[in-house]
Design a protein around this motif. Sequence first.
Motif: not given
Length: 389
Positions: A136, A143, A163, A166-167, A169-171, A268, A270
Amino acid sequence: MGSFGNGPAGDRTGPHGIGGGGGGGGGGPAAAVDKGVDFANYFCTYAFLYHQKEMLSDRVRMDAYYNAIFQNKNHFLGKTVLDVGTGSGILAIWSAQAGARKVYAVEATKMSEHARALVKANNFEDVIEVIEGSMEDISLPEKVDVIISEWMGYFLLRESMFDSVICARDRWLKPTGVMYPSHARMWMAPIRSGLADQKSNDFEGAMDDWHCFLEDTRISYGVDMSILTKPFSEEQKKWYLQTSLWNNLHPNQVIGTAATVKEIDCLTTTVDDIAEVRSNFSSIIKCNTRLCGFSGWFDVHFRGRMEDPAQKEIELTTAPSVDNGTHWGQQVFLLNPAVAVSEGDEVDVSFAMTRSKENHRLMEVVLDGRLKQSSGNLLQPFRKLFYVE
């Protein structure tokens, strides 16, 4: 991944990551996590090589990740890779061996120092960059094409390390990127086990010992401590009868059809999707026996993504096995008392799993069930609360 369990028998301690590493602070939609406390309770476990060795000795898991990488080199050749919770760095090294242009290996603990030494010893310093820090908090210069991680805890979601994935992946994952693993499923099935009687006897023994202690304290020291009997009983009941157990079950202990209680698309899903898991499932009993409880396990798959599928799909399963299975084993949720069942009976269960309010990495499970005999008779319903600690 890591373990918080302590007390009498039942839980195995130690991390569960293939690299054995911590990815980040987790957290999700709940209240903010105290990172200092979280590190003391969780990440520090991963800083020991003996824990790494235990996880790296799990051949089922090691083979699955090895085959997923080397039988799908198309996803790695010339690509950028992010390894979340790299631990000793082995997934990063395999990614480099498969032809990755650049690998960012993130590790929250001092295990990063061992990872750097291993990377250097295997001559991949020009490809692999080991970064110490939580997922985080760290930043990358670009990327990535692939995110790889061994984030799975007991019954898949214990520890909440996903978690951090997912963080990441999204960033940091490109819109065309792939996740390794790409999909996961949680399973449950009714079981028979001698552990049900054993744990019941252990609880009764603990209470007998308590009453002897009360009598001895009253006679020897003149203090009546019986006012504490109820909280002591609740404490022991939670440990012996309500805490799920680690176990390696044999397939013949599964007495009914297995059901999927959660499916995850790692591309996908969350944090909200996994913070609370609810499912209704049914299972048909396959033999005349005793219903002693339920077992939970998981599998993960390496499929790539629809637009860029894996050349060879690989599965890693923690289902009951005739051999020693994996270090994850299965989580066992025992009923007390056990119930006599017959072939053809049907068990209907409402399943709910949420994160513990005291520790977001631990779980609470509620099973609401009803047994319908093949004759059509309905037996007394049950409702049980369990702690996955």
